[in-house]
Design an enzyme around this catalytic site. Structure first.
Site, mmCIF file in Angstrom:
data_model
loop_
_atom_site.group_PDB
_atom_site.id
_atom_site.type_symbol
_atom_site.label_atom_id
_atom_site.label_comp_id
_atom_site.label_asym_id
_atom_site.label_seq_id
_atom_site.Cartn_x
_atom_site.Cartn_y
_atom_site.Cartn_z
ATOM 1 N N SER A 259 0.861 -1.178 0.000
ATOM 2 C CA SER A 259 0.000 0.000 0.000
ATOM 3 C C SER A 259 0.906 1.239 0.000
ATOM 4 C CB SER A 259 -0.945 0.003 1.198
ATOM 5 O OG SER A 259 -0.212 0.226 2.386
ATOM 6 N N VAL B 159 0.993 4.222 1.642
ATOM 7 C CA VAL B 159 1.455 4.798 2.908
ATOM 8 C C VAL B 159 2.388 3.827 3.635
ATOM 9 C CG1 VAL B 159 0.771 5.745 5.158
ATOM 10 C CG2 VAL B 159 -0.575 6.271 3.112
ATOM 11 N N CYS B 160 2.052 2.544 3.630
ATOM 12 C CA CYS B 160 2.902 1.550 4.300
ATOM 13 C C CYS B 160 4.283 1.487 3.653
ATOM 14 C CB CYS B 160 2.245 0.169 4.263
ATOM 15 S SG CYS B 160 0.707 0.067 5.194
ATOM 16 N N THR B 161 4.317 1.548 2.337
ATOM 17 C CA THR B 161 5.594 1.499 1.622
ATOM 18 C C THR B 161 6.462 2.696 2.003
ATOM 19 O OG1 THR B 161 4.578 0.272 -0.201
ATOM 20 C CG2 THR B 161 6.660 1.394 -0.665
ATOM 21 N N LEU C 161 7.658 2.304 5.818
ATOM 22 C CA LEU C 161 8.735 1.345 6.058
ATOM 23 C C LEU C 161 10.042 1.787 5.407
ATOM 24 C CD1 LEU C 161 6.886 -2.092 5.896
ATOM 25 C CD2 LEU C 161 7.235 -0.553 7.829
#
Length: 158
Positions: free
Chosen positions: A47, A49-51, A54
């Site tokens: 996704s 935002v997650c990418t 992290l």
């Protein structure tokens, strides 16, 4: 259940990967005793935002190391999904752990009303006590590295 600062952090044992053959194994919170741990609960591999989250934490992994903190990222996808995600968008500087049954998410109180992970951060001290947490309601942003590192640094000075 909402896990609050001052509570003992629920231990767990989850399959995970750090992108290396020897790093594909079970990880547990208990094995990291003696050092602060930053638990990063994120909703989904791949996704946007997650990418970004992290990759941001990976780029600043030295700042976490400077305060003695280990970072573990946890989501409900499989280890195989994590490996593909890391190959496509990483590498990441910390292990990605698989909570496919969402038991750890449930224990930490980060599941939303329909069972999805809420983007959440927990700082666990060297004795296994939760010292700080943040649970996002919408999950469209994430906590900045400065904020998390300052929390861990404050643990060391108190």
């Amino acid at each position: 259940m909402t896990l609050r600062a001052g509570a003992e952090a629920p231990d767990f044992s989850l399959e995970g990967t750090d992108g290396t053959p020897e790093g594909r194994r079970r990880y547990s919170l208990g094995e990291l005793g003696g050092a602060p741990v930053v638990l990063v609960f994120y909703p989904a591999d791949n996704s946007p935002v997650c990418t970004v989250q992290l990759n941001t934490y990976s780029a600043d992994i030295g700042r976490f190391a400077d305060v003695g903190a280990q970072v573990l990222a946890i989501s409900p996808q499989s280890v195989q999904d994590h490996e593909r995600f890391a190959a496509d968008h990483g590498p990441f500087a910390f292990p990605l752990l698989s909570d496919t049954g969402k038991d750890v998410g449930r224990a930490y109180g980060i599941l939303g009303p329909v069972g999805f992970y809420r983007r959440s951060i927990f700082v666990v001290d060297a004795l296994g006590v939760v010292r700080w947490s943040h649970r996002a309601t919408a999950g469209l942003t994430f906590r900045p590295v400065d904020e998390i590192v300052d929390v861990v640094a404050d643990l060391r000075s108190s």
